[in-house]
Design a protein around this motif. Structure first.
Motif, PDB file in Angstrom:
ATOM      1  N   ALA A 271      21.082   9.874  -3.410  1.00  0.00           N
ATOM      2  CA  ALA A 271      20.941   8.731  -4.322  1.00  0.00           C
ATOM      3  C   ALA A 271      20.061   7.650  -3.707  1.00  0.00           C
ATOM      4  O   ALA A 271      19.218   7.053  -4.399  1.00  0.00           O
ATOM      5  N   TRP A 272      20.268   7.379  -2.412  1.00  0.00           N
ATOM      6  CA  TRP A 272      19.400   6.410  -1.731  1.00  0.00           C
ATOM      7  C   TRP A 272      17.960   6.889  -1.755  1.00  0.00           C
ATOM      8  O   TRP A 272      17.037   6.095  -1.943  1.00  0.00           O
ATOM      9  N   TRP A 273      17.762   8.193  -1.546  1.00  0.00           N
ATOM     10  CA  TRP A 273      16.400   8.735  -1.567  1.00  0.00           C
ATOM     11  C   TRP A 273      15.761   8.508  -2.931  1.00  0.00           C
ATOM     12  O   TRP A 273      14.600   8.094  -3.014  1.00  0.00           O
ATOM     13  N   VAL A 274      16.510   8.781  -3.998  1.00  0.00           N
ATOM     14  CA  VAL A 274      15.978   8.585  -5.348  1.00  0.00           C
ATOM     15  C   VAL A 274      15.626   7.123  -5.571  1.00  0.00           C
ATOM     16  O   VAL A 274      14.547   6.802  -6.093  1.00  0.00           O
ATOM     17  N   TYR A 275      16.516   6.222  -5.183  1.00  0.00           N
ATOM     18  CA  TYR A 275      16.265   4.788  -5.387  1.00  0.00           C
ATOM     19  C   TYR A 275      14.992   4.354  -4.666  1.00  0.00           C
ATOM     20  O   TYR A 275      14.122   3.697  -5.253  1.00  0.00           O
ATOM     21  N   LYS A 276      14.863   4.721  -3.398  1.00  0.00           N
ATOM     22  CA  LYS A 276      13.691   4.297  -2.626  1.00  0.00           C
ATOM     23  C   LYS A 276      12.428   5.016  -3.097  1.00  0.00           C
ATOM     24  O   LYS A 276      11.346   4.416  -3.155  1.00  0.00           O
ATOM     25  N   TYR A 277      12.564   6.288  -3.440  1.00  0.00           N
ATOM     26  CA  TYR A 277      11.387   7.038  -3.872  1.00  0.00           C
ATOM     27  C   TYR A 277      10.847   6.518  -5.202  1.00  0.00           C
ATOM     28  O   TYR A 277       9.629   6.491  -5.406  1.00  0.00           O
ATOM     29  N   THR A 278      11.721   6.116  -6.115  1.00  0.00           N
ATOM     30  CA  THR A 278      11.246   5.625  -7.408  1.00  0.00           C
ATOM     31  C   THR A 278      10.355   4.389  -7.247  1.00  0.00           C
ATOM     32  O   THR A 278       9.446   4.175  -8.059  1.00  0.00           O
ATOM     33  N   LEU A 279      10.608   3.594  -6.218  1.00  0.00           N
ATOM     34  CA  LEU A 279       9.730   2.452  -5.951  1.00  0.00           C
ATOM     35  C   LEU A 279       8.337   2.928  -5.576  1.00  0.00           C
ATOM     36  O   LEU A 279       7.330   2.441  -6.112  1.00  0.00           O
ATOM     37  N   LEU A 280       8.280   3.885  -4.667  1.00  0.00           N
ATOM     38  CA  LEU A 280       6.990   4.443  -4.253  1.00  0.00           C
ATOM     39  C   LEU A 280       6.335   5.201  -5.403  1.00  0.00           C
ATOM     40  O   LEU A 280       5.117   5.112  -5.608  1.00  0.00           O
ATOM     41  N   TYR A 281       7.150   5.923  -6.153  1.00  0.00           N
ATOM     42  CA  TYR A 281       6.659   6.714  -7.290  1.00  0.00           C
ATOM     43  C   TYR A 281       5.872   5.850  -8.271  1.00  0.00           C
ATOM     44  O   TYR A 281       4.734   6.179  -8.647  1.00  0.00           O
ATOM     45  N   LEU A 282       6.466   4.742  -8.695  1.00  0.00           N
ATOM     46  CA  LEU A 282       5.811   3.917  -9.714  1.00  0.00           C
ATOM     47  C   LEU A 282       4.537   3.289  -9.168  1.00  0.00           C
ATOM     48  O   LEU A 282       3.518   3.240  -9.871  1.00  0.00           O
ATOM     49  N   ALA A 283       4.582   2.823  -7.933  1.00  0.00           N
ATOM     50  CA  ALA A 283       3.395   2.218  -7.340  1.00  0.00           C
ATOM     51  C   ALA A 283       2.249   3.233  -7.241  1.00  0.00           C
ATOM     52  O   ALA A 283       1.112   2.947  -7.639  1.00  0.00           O
ATOM     53  N   LEU A 284       2.548   4.418  -6.728  1.00  0.00           N
ATOM     54  CA  LEU A 284       1.505   5.432  -6.575  1.00  0.00           C
ATOM     55  C   LEU A 284       0.984   5.940  -7.916  1.00  0.00           C
ATOM     56  O   LEU A 284      -0.209   6.233  -8.059  1.00  0.00           O
ATOM     57  N   LEU A 285       1.869   6.034  -8.905  1.00  0.00           N
ATOM     58  CA  LEU A 285       1.442   6.494 -10.230  1.00  0.00           C
ATOM     59  C   LEU A 285       0.421   5.535 -10.823  1.00  0.00           C
ATOM     60  O   LEU A 285      -0.608   5.954 -11.369  1.00  0.00           O
ATOM     61  N   PHE A 286       0.686   4.230 -10.705  1.00  0.00           N
ATOM     62  CA  PHE A 286      -0.228   3.240 -11.283  1.00  0.00           C
ATOM     63  C   PHE A 286      -1.512   3.124 -10.471  1.00  0.00           C
ATOM     64  O   PHE A 286      -2.594   2.912 -11.038  1.00  0.00           O
ATOM     65  N   VAL A 287      -1.409   3.264  -9.164  1.00  0.00           N
ATOM     66  CA  VAL A 287      -2.627   3.277  -8.351  1.00  0.00           C
ATOM     67  C   VAL A 287      -3.486   4.476  -8.727  1.00  0.00           C
ATOM     68  O   VAL A 287      -4.723   4.373  -8.804  1.00  0.00           O
ATOM     69  N   ALA A 288      -2.853   5.621  -8.996  1.00  0.00           N
ATOM     70  CA  ALA A 288      -3.590   6.814  -9.404  1.00  0.00           C
ATOM     71  C   ALA A 288      -4.356   6.579 -10.700  1.00  0.00           C
ATOM     72  O   ALA A 288      -5.458   7.126 -10.886  1.00  0.00           O
ATOM     73  N   MET A 289      -3.802   5.788 -11.599  1.00  0.00           N
ATOM     74  CA  MET A 289      -4.499   5.468 -12.841  1.00  0.00           C
ATOM     75  C   MET A 289      -5.811   4.731 -12.555  1.00  0.00           C
ATOM     76  O   MET A 289      -6.869   5.066 -13.104  1.00  0.00           O
ATOM     77  N   ALA A 290      -5.724   3.719 -11.684  1.00  0.00           N
ATOM     78  CA  ALA A 290      -6.909   2.935 -11.366  1.00  0.00           C
ATOM     79  C   ALA A 290      -7.946   3.775 -10.634  1.00  0.00           C
ATOM     80  O   ALA A 290      -9.160   3.687 -10.919  1.00  0.00           O
ATOM     81  N   VAL A 291      -7.511   4.606  -9.685  1.00  0.00           N
ATOM     82  CA  VAL A 291      -8.437   5.461  -8.936  1.00  0.00           C
ATOM     83  C   VAL A 291      -9.095   6.471  -9.871  1.00  0.00           C
ATOM     84  O   VAL A 291     -10.302   6.734  -9.780  1.00  0.00           O
ATOM     85  N   ASP A 292      -8.324   7.022 -10.790  1.00  0.00           N
ATOM     86  CA  ASP A 292      -8.854   8.004 -11.736  1.00  0.00           C
ATOM     87  C   ASP A 292      -9.982   7.405 -12.571  1.00  0.00           C
ATOM     88  O   ASP A 292     -11.026   8.034 -12.771  1.00  0.00           O
ATOM     89  N   ARG A 293      -9.769   6.173 -13.053  1.00  0.00           N
ATOM     90  CA  ARG A 293     -10.812   5.549 -13.874  1.00  0.00           C
ATOM     91  C   ARG A 293     -12.026   5.194 -13.036  1.00  0.00           C
ATOM     92  O   ARG A 293     -13.168   5.243 -13.514  1.00  0.00           O
ATOM     93  N   ALA A 294     -11.807   4.827 -11.771  1.00  0.00           N
ATOM     94  CA  ALA A 294     -12.933   4.531 -10.881  1.00  0.00           C
ATOM     95  C   ALA A 294     -13.785   5.775 -10.650  1.00  0.00           C
ATOM     96  O   ALA A 294     -15.017   5.717 -10.617  1.00  0.00           O
ATOM     97  N   ILE A 295     -13.111   6.924 -10.498  1.00  0.00           N
ATOM     98  CA  ILE A 295     -13.832   8.202 -10.324  1.00  0.00           C
ATOM     99  C   ILE A 295     -14.634   8.525 -11.577  1.00  0.00           C
ATOM    100  O   ILE A 295     -15.785   8.969 -11.504  1.00  0.00           O
ATOM    101  N   ALA A 296     -14.013   8.285 -12.738  1.00  0.00           N
ATOM    102  CA  ALA A 296     -14.673   8.615 -14.008  1.00  0.00           C
ATOM    103  C   ALA A 296     -15.912   7.761 -14.249  1.00  0.00           C
ATOM    104  O   ALA A 296     -16.871   8.201 -14.883  1.00  0.00           O
ATOM    105  N   ARG A 297     -15.886   6.543 -13.742  1.00  0.00           N
ATOM    106  CA  ARG A 297     -17.038   5.671 -13.951  1.00  0.00           C
ATOM    107  C   ARG A 297     -18.203   6.052 -13.040  1.00  0.00           C
ATOM    108  O   ARG A 297     -19.314   5.691 -13.256  1.00  0.00           O
TER     109      ARG A 297
END
Length: 297
Positions: A271-297
């Motif tokens: 449960a602790w792993w899930v709680y801490k990982y979800t923080l990293l998960y959301l941050a990395l997911l949104f960073v991936a969005m920005a990087v993806d669009r930068a690659i596309a441009r």
């Protein structure tokens, strides 16, 4: 060499009222969508960062003002400025209102009115819908109240484009459905505290097993939502690969927690792993969005 703890001070207390650790993730989900939506100037990013911090910080301060009675009985919150007696309720309330007022003016004047309106909507939703209406009355408090934390992507998108579209709505829904698995993992671990404060968090009302099963279903919906933008062309291969990897790790963590509970083994570690990982998960997911669009441009 001994480490000397920092003495409490007004400046430290004011900063702690804003909950900077929580705001750091909110800022990631605000700034990354700005770059996913277009090419904002550094001035706009700076203004949105400052305005977003002030707005979220003001909401967090007022949350502490409203919850000062239950903060006093919960172990993890009793050292906050209000329950510890270092600040008065009036001071905390005034600070929260001042932060939100300054943020609204700054975003409306220097960015655009839509951005300011969305940020203010998130503020009101967190303070009145979640903190005042739902937190102490319903186990759905995190589900519905989670909408407050889903406003930052809309704020970032509007700051860059001046409008909202289907992609922005999808980002809102991603954060909305991310919230229950994230906070229920913490609620499972802090049941004693929430029970003492008489806050009807899901594990106390539904039980541990049902809460865990609900986490699975919300995670499934979350995974579908994270892949949806790829289907209508908002993001490309880099985001798709990132989302698939992040989602696989998240689902694995949730299922490990349930498997431990069913086997009668300690599930607090997973449960602790899930709680801490979800923080990293959301941050990395949104960073991936920005990087993806930068690659596309």
């Amino acid at each position: 060499m001994a480490v000397i703890a920092a003495e409490p001070s007004l400046s430290r207390d004011l900063i702690s009222l804003t909950k900077p650790r929580i705001i750091s993730l909110l800022l990631v989900t605000t700034i990354a969508p700005m770059y996913a939506a277009g090419s904002p100037s550094w001035v706009t990013v700076l203004l949105v960062t400052i305005g977003g911090y002030l707005m979220a910080g003001g909401a967090n301060a007022i949350n502490m003002y409203i919850d000062r009675d239950i903060d006093d009985v919960m172990a993890r919150t009793r050292l906050r400025p209000l329950p510890s007696g270092r600040m008065s309720p009036v001071q905390v309330l005034a600070f929260g209102i001042a932060c939100a007022t300054l943020a609204t003016w700054m975003l409306a004047h220097f960015v655009n009115v839509l951005t300011a309106g969305l940020a203010l909507a998130g503020f009101y939703f967190y303070v009145f819908i979640y903190t005042r209406l739902l937190k102490r009355t319903s186990p759905q408090n995190i589900v519905i109240g989670g909408a407050a934390g889903a406003f930052p992507p809309l704020v970032g998108w509007a700051a860059t484009t001046g409008t909202l579209d289907v992609s922005a709505l999808c980002l809102f829904l991603i954060v909305f459905y991310w919230t229950p698995p994230h906070f229920w993992a913490l609620a499972l671990l802090k049941q004693v505290d929430y029970g003492r404060a008489k806050v009807p968090m899901a594990p106390l009302v539904w039980g541990e097993r049902e809460t865990m099963h609900q986490m699975v279903w919300y995670t499934v919906i979350l995974i579908v939502l994270t892949l949806l933008p790829v289907l209508f062309g908002a993001f490309g291969w880099f985001y798709l690969v990132s989302a698939l990897v992040l989602n696989a790790l998240l689902m694995r963590g949730v299922l490990r927690m349930i498997a431990a509970a069913k086997a009668g083994q300690p599930w607090s570690g997973p449960a602790w792993w899930v709680y801490k990982y979800t923080l990293l998960y959301l941050a990395l997911l949104f960073v991936a969005m920005a990087v993806d669009r930068a690659i596309a441009r």
